[in-house]
Motif scaffolding. Structure first.
Motif, PDB file in Angstrom:
ATOM      1  N   PRO A  88       0.827  -1.217   0.000  1.00 15.29           N
ATOM      2  CA  PRO A  88       0.000   0.000   0.000  1.00 15.29           C
ATOM      3  C   PRO A  88       0.854   1.257   0.000  1.00 15.29           C
ATOM      4  CG  PRO A  88      -0.858  -1.596   1.579  1.00 15.29           C
ATOM      5  CD  PRO A  88       0.449  -2.157   1.081  1.00 15.29           C
ATOM      6  N   GLU A  89       1.984   1.215   0.713  1.00 17.26           N
ATOM      7  CA  GLU A  89       2.864   2.391   0.763  1.00 17.26           C
ATOM      8  C   GLU A  89       3.392   2.731  -0.636  1.00 17.26           C
ATOM      9  OE1 GLU A  89       2.932  -0.205   2.774  1.00 17.26           O
ATOM     10  OE2 GLU A  89       3.401   0.360   4.839  1.00 17.26           O
ATOM     11  N   GLN A  90       3.790   1.690  -1.384  1.00 16.18           N
ATOM     12  CA  GLN A  90       4.274   1.945  -2.749  1.00 16.18           C
ATOM     13  C   GLN A  90       3.154   2.503  -3.621  1.00 16.18           C
ATOM     14  OE1 GLN A  90       5.814  -2.050  -3.290  1.00 16.18           O
ATOM     15  NE2 GLN A  90       7.813  -1.211  -3.855  1.00 16.18           N
ATOM     16  N   MET A  91       1.959   1.945  -3.446  1.00 19.11           N
ATOM     17  CA  MET A  91       0.830   2.435  -4.258  1.00 19.11           C
ATOM     18  C   MET A  91       0.577   3.913  -3.955  1.00 19.11           C
ATOM     19  SD  MET A  91      -2.586   0.542  -5.219  1.00 19.11           S
ATOM     20  CE  MET A  91      -4.156   1.291  -5.617  1.00 19.11           C
ATOM     21  N   CYS A  92       0.679   4.267  -2.682  1.00 21.35           N
ATOM     22  CA  CYS A  92       0.486   5.662  -2.284  1.00 21.35           C
ATOM     23  C   CYS A  92       1.564   6.558  -2.893  1.00 21.35           C
ATOM     24  CB  CYS A  92       0.522   5.754  -0.762  1.00 21.35           C
ATOM     25  SG  CYS A  92       0.265   7.428  -0.165  1.00 21.35           S
ATOM     26  N   ARG A  93       2.785   6.051  -2.898  1.00 23.03           N
ATOM     27  CA  ARG A  93       3.888   6.837  -3.457  1.00 23.03           C
ATOM     28  C   ARG A  93       3.674   7.071  -4.955  1.00 23.03           C
ATOM     29  NH1 ARG A  93       8.039   4.786  -5.870  1.00 23.03           N
ATOM     30  NH2 ARG A  93       8.124   2.758  -4.850  1.00 23.03           N
ATOM     31  N   ILE A  94       3.307   5.980  -5.654  1.00 27.15           N
ATOM     32  CA  ILE A  94       3.204   6.050  -7.120  1.00 27.15           C
ATOM     33  C   ILE A  94       1.985   6.858  -7.577  1.00 27.15           C
ATOM     34  CG2 ILE A  94       2.787   4.625  -9.173  1.00 27.15           C
ATOM     35  CD1 ILE A  94       4.412   2.376  -7.654  1.00 27.15           C
ATOM     36  N   LEU A  95       0.848   6.645  -6.909  1.00 22.77           N
ATOM     37  CA  LEU A  95      -0.404   7.248  -7.397  1.00 22.77           C
ATOM     38  C   LEU A  95      -0.757   8.569  -6.722  1.00 22.77           C
ATOM     39  CD1 LEU A  95      -2.822   4.196  -7.872  1.00 22.77           C
ATOM     40  CD2 LEU A  95      -1.236   5.219  -9.509  1.00 22.77           C
ATOM     41  N   SER A  96      -0.166   8.848  -5.561  1.00 18.65           N
ATOM     42  CA  SER A  96      -0.570  10.059  -4.837  1.00 18.65           C
ATOM     43  C   SER A  96       0.615  10.977  -4.532  1.00 18.65           C
ATOM     44  CB  SER A  96      -1.268   9.685  -3.515  1.00 18.65           C
ATOM     45  OG  SER A  96      -2.342   8.807  -3.735  1.00 18.65           O
ATOM     46  N   GLU A  97       1.533  10.475  -3.704  1.00 20.17           N
ATOM     47  CA  GLU A  97       2.557  11.389  -3.179  1.00 20.17           C
ATOM     48  C   GLU A  97       3.522  11.871  -4.256  1.00 20.17           C
ATOM     49  OE1 GLU A  97       4.415  10.450   0.630  1.00 20.17           O
ATOM     50  OE2 GLU A  97       6.297  11.225  -0.184  1.00 20.17           O
ATOM     51  N   ASN A  98       4.053  10.947  -5.058  1.00 19.46           N
ATOM     52  CA  ASN A  98       5.045  11.374  -6.064  1.00 19.46           C
ATOM     53  C   ASN A  98       4.480  12.364  -7.080  1.00 19.46           C
ATOM     54  OD1 ASN A  98       7.190  10.060  -4.947  1.00 19.46           O
ATOM     55  ND2 ASN A  98       7.360   8.469  -6.495  1.00 19.46           N
ATOM     56  N   PRO A  99       3.304  12.094  -7.665  1.00 20.25           N
ATOM     57  CA  PRO A  99       2.797  13.109  -8.606  1.00 20.25           C
ATOM     58  C   PRO A  99       2.512  14.441  -7.932  1.00 20.25           C
ATOM     59  CG  PRO A  99       1.211  11.297  -8.334  1.00 20.25           C
ATOM     60  CD  PRO A  99       2.481  10.877  -7.675  1.00 20.25           C
ATOM     61  N   ALA A 100       2.061  14.406  -6.677  1.00 21.09           N
ATOM     62  CA  ALA A 100       1.823  15.672  -5.970  1.00 21.09           C
ATOM     63  C   ALA A 100       3.135  16.419  -5.780  1.00 21.09           C
ATOM     64  CB  ALA A 100       1.150  15.406  -4.627  1.00 21.09           C
ATOM     65  N   ARG A 101       4.174  15.705  -5.375  1.00 18.09           N
ATOM     66  CA  ARG A 101       5.483  16.351  -5.166  1.00 18.09           C
ATOM     67  C   ARG A 101       6.083  16.836  -6.480  1.00 18.09           C
ATOM     68  NH1 ARG A 101       7.917  15.812  -0.245  1.00 18.09           N
ATOM     69  NH2 ARG A 101       7.399  14.058   1.104  1.00 18.09           N
ATOM     70  N   LEU A 102       6.038  15.974  -7.473  1.00 16.73           N
ATOM     71  CA  LEU A 102       6.701  16.274  -8.753  1.00 16.73           C
ATOM     72  C   LEU A 102       6.096  17.490  -9.436  1.00 16.73           C
ATOM     73  CD1 LEU A 102       8.954  14.905 -10.440  1.00 16.73           C
ATOM     74  CD2 LEU A 102       7.192  13.547 -11.548  1.00 16.73           C
ATOM     75  N   TYR A 103       4.791  17.673  -9.228  1.00 13.52           N
ATOM     76  CA  TYR A 103       4.099  18.726  -9.971  1.00 13.52           C
ATOM     77  C   TYR A 103       3.586  19.861  -9.086  1.00 13.52           C
ATOM     78  CZ  TYR A 103       4.563  15.654 -13.965  1.00 13.52           C
ATOM     79  OH  TYR A 103       5.084  14.880 -14.971  1.00 13.52           O
ATOM     80  N   GLY A 104       4.251  20.084  -7.959  1.00 12.03           N
ATOM     81  CA  GLY A 104       3.984  21.296  -7.184  1.00 12.03           C
ATOM     82  C   GLY A 104       2.637  21.341  -6.492  1.00 12.03           C
ATOM     83  N   MET A 105       2.183  20.181  -5.988  1.00 11.96           N
ATOM     84  CA  MET A 105       0.888  20.146  -5.292  1.00 11.96           C
ATOM     85  C   MET A 105       1.006  19.641  -3.851  1.00 11.96           C
ATOM     86  SD  MET A 105      -1.641  18.676  -8.255  1.00 11.96           S
ATOM     87  CE  MET A 105      -0.577  17.403  -8.890  1.00 11.96           C
ATOM     88  N   TYR A 106       2.211  19.291  -3.425  1.00 10.34           N
ATOM     89  CA  TYR A 106       2.417  18.685  -2.107  1.00 10.34           C
ATOM     90  C   TYR A 106       2.740  19.772  -1.090  1.00 10.34           C
ATOM     91  CZ  TYR A 106       4.069  15.273   1.318  1.00 10.34           C
ATOM     92  OH  TYR A 106       4.222  14.506   2.437  1.00 10.34           O
ATOM     93  N   PRO A 107       2.199  19.775   0.120  1.00 11.21           N
ATOM     94  CA  PRO A 107       1.318  18.791   0.743  1.00 11.21           C
ATOM     95  C   PRO A 107      -0.166  19.136   0.660  1.00 11.21           C
ATOM     96  CG  PRO A 107       2.163  20.259   2.413  1.00 11.21           C
ATOM     97  CD  PRO A 107       2.676  20.763   1.100  1.00 11.21           C
ATOM     98  N   GLN A 108      -0.506  20.088  -0.231  1.00  9.09           N
ATOM     99  CA  GLN A 108      -1.941  20.365  -0.438  1.00  9.09           C
ATOM    100  C   GLN A 108      -2.641  19.074  -0.875  1.00  9.09           C
ATOM    101  OE1 GLN A 108      -2.602  23.276  -3.518  1.00  9.09           O
ATOM    102  NE2 GLN A 108      -4.807  22.851  -3.589  1.00  9.09           N
ATOM    103  N   LYS A 109      -1.948  18.317  -1.705  1.00  5.52           N
ATOM    104  CA  LYS A 109      -2.457  17.021  -2.147  1.00  5.52           C
ATOM    105  C   LYS A 109      -1.366  15.977  -1.952  1.00  5.52           C
ATOM    106  CE  LYS A 109      -5.642  19.085  -5.452  1.00  5.52           C
ATOM    107  NZ  LYS A 109      -6.815  19.018  -4.547  1.00  5.52           N
TER     108      LYS A 109
END
Ligand code: URP
Ligand code: ZN
Ligand code: ZN
Length: 477
Positions: A360-381
């Motif tokens: 689940p942690e990897q799924m969260c990284r791939i589908l949620s956290e990484n795209p949010a970080r990579l594209y300037g949306m973290y930690p809003q998303k």
């Protein structure tokens, strides 16, 4: 207030038992047990994984390719997104040759604003590079568009290497992210002519004219030019082992961060689809094309190993009837792209939780956290934290269902995954704190808002990271 109770919350680092309270579009509380007050609504998430809403960083909705317009538009595409568990998409606004970035952005807002069921932001695809385009980049940042895409293939879209270096220099100076479509356009054009001359006019000519080397060469060149400008780069829709090797080779010798995205089609489908009888192979015509099983396994390994950071759908849907058929006599005229926005999370979960060991942690990284970080949306998303946007995907890991065109919400007449039985489904999906979908069906439409994104800082870049020195190189580009 909406309270999600008894679920297992997921971050990129851990899972834990807690309740989640959503109020006024934000996460109001994360605590072991949140009691419901009169008027509160509750969802029992026992047995479910509770993720920060999934983000699809690569979609093409309502896109005109110069000949025809994608079947999927913002109302249908974003509805399909929430039904599948995706709460935010990043779509590619595309500059017209001779047009401005401002015009493209205005057009994309008109397509999406007030018509979207999930949140949405835009990358800007730069197709004509000149001094006025350069000046417009600051306006894009001011408008919340902090990532560009450039194409190295498709004659109507691509930029040359000089423009690429110039664009990288500007991105470096302004802090813009830049994604690159890496295929060598000149090589593709020549191989297309050769295939047609040999009489190969059907869909099998498509992969033959876009071999792994055309991707690997473009990845190597793109990374080298990015390094000349000391500019971070994202290789989008990476599809081959050769391309991955070129990327990892570059990572080991150049300074700037080099990230990558792949797509479900490169993990779960292979090139044999182009050999299907009749014109069926046209349903799988996309660029880059489907690859071998060895490529699939290597790309999958890299995704789980954080050598590839995100999984985008590259959803770009054309009906088989009337649109894919435009290339019945000539594969180069088949519109490029396939649908996949709705099914991306289930495909990843279903295919990779078993033998491949996706956590689940990897799924969260791939589908949620990484795209949010990579594209300037973290930690809003990208994270379940107090104050973050209340975009939440409650995932039932036991649900078993079958993907069909008849049941999908994409507005297109086929799915490349027809008949595939998958395990795992979005039990409930919240967009800005409101229940948008339940068990794969819509509850409330039109909840999506424009996502104004920021540029990346050094901490973002550090936190994203990627493993280097992990591969033994078998080829050097
Ligand atoms: O075939 C594809 N992928 N079409 C969409 C445009 C692109 O290259 O991403
Ligand atoms: Zn592309
Ligand atoms: Zn794309």
């Amino acid at each position: 207030m909406y309270i999600i109770q008894n679920g297992t919350l997921v971050s990129s680092e851990k899972t834990w038992q807690a309740d989640l309270a959503l109020e006024d579009g934000r996460i109001a509380a994360v605590a072991p047990a949140i009691p419901a007050a009169p008027g509160d609504q509750c969802l029992d998430a026992a047995g479910c994984l509770v993720f920060p809403g999934f983000i699809d960083p690569h979609t093409h909705l309502d896109m005109d390719n110069g000949v025809t317009v994608t079947a999927g538009d913002f109302p249908s595409g974003t509805l399909a997104a929430v039904c599948g568990g995706t709460t935010t998409i990043l779509d590619f606004a595309t500059q017209d040759r001779g047009g401005t970035l401002a015009q493209a952005l205005e057009r994309w807002h008109a397509k999406a604003d007030g018509r979207s069921s999930c949140n949405y932001g835009f990358h800007m695809a730069v197709t004509g590079w000149n001094e006025s385009t350069r000046r417009e980049l600051r306006d894009m940042i001011a408008a919340g568009v902090t990532s560009l895409k450039v194409y190295l293939a498709y004659d109507a879209l691509r930029v040359d290497d000089g423009a690429l270096l110039d664009i990288f220099q500007e991105c470096r100076a302004l802090g813009l992210q830049i994604g690159c479509h890496c295929e060598n356009g000149d090589i593709v054009n020549l191989l297309q002519r050769w295939e047609l001359a040999k009489g190969n006019r059907g869909p099998a000519g498509h992969p033959a004219s876009r071999p792994p080397a055309a991707e690997a060469e473009a990845v190597a060149r793109c990374c080298r030019i990015a390094a000349m400008a000391d500019c971070p780069v994202i290789i989008v829709h990476l599809s081959t082992e050769a391309g991955l090797e070129a990327l990892n080779y570059a990572r080991n010798i150049y300074d700037p961060p080099m990230w990558a995205e792949t797509c479900p089609q490169y993990l779960f489908l292979n090139e044999s689809r182009y050999g299907l009888p009749g014109f069926e192979g046209a349903k799988y015509v996309m660029s880059p094309p489907l690859r071998t099983d060895e490529d699939r396994w290597e790309i999958g390994r890299a995704l789980l190993n954080n050598e590839i950071q995100t999984l985008g759908s590259d959803h770009c849907s054309y009906n088989f009837a009337g649109q894919k058929e435009l290339g019945r006599e000539d594969f180069t005229k088949i519109p490029n792209g396939i649908p996949g926005l709705e099914h991306r999370p289930a495909l990843l979960f279903s295919e990779y939780t078993g033998g491949a060991g996706l956590t689940p942690e990897q799924m969260c990284r791939i589908l949620s956290e990484n795209p949010a970080r990579l594209y300037g949306m973290y930690p809003q998303k990208g994270v379940l934290a107090v104050g973050s946007d209340a975009d939440v995907t409650v995932w039932d890991p036991e649900a078993v269902w079958t993907i069909t065109a008849a049941a999908q919400h994409h507005k297109v007449d086929y799915t490349p995954y027809e008949g595939m039985t998958v395990t795992g489904r979005a039990r409930a999906v919240f967009v800005n704190g409101v229940l948008a979908a339940r068990d794969g069906e819509p509850v409330q439409t039109g909840l999506g808002r424009y996502v104004f994104r920021r540029t990346l800082d050094e901490k973002d870049k550090r936190d994203l990271g990627y493993p280097i020195n992990v591969l033994e190189f078998t080829t050097t580009i």
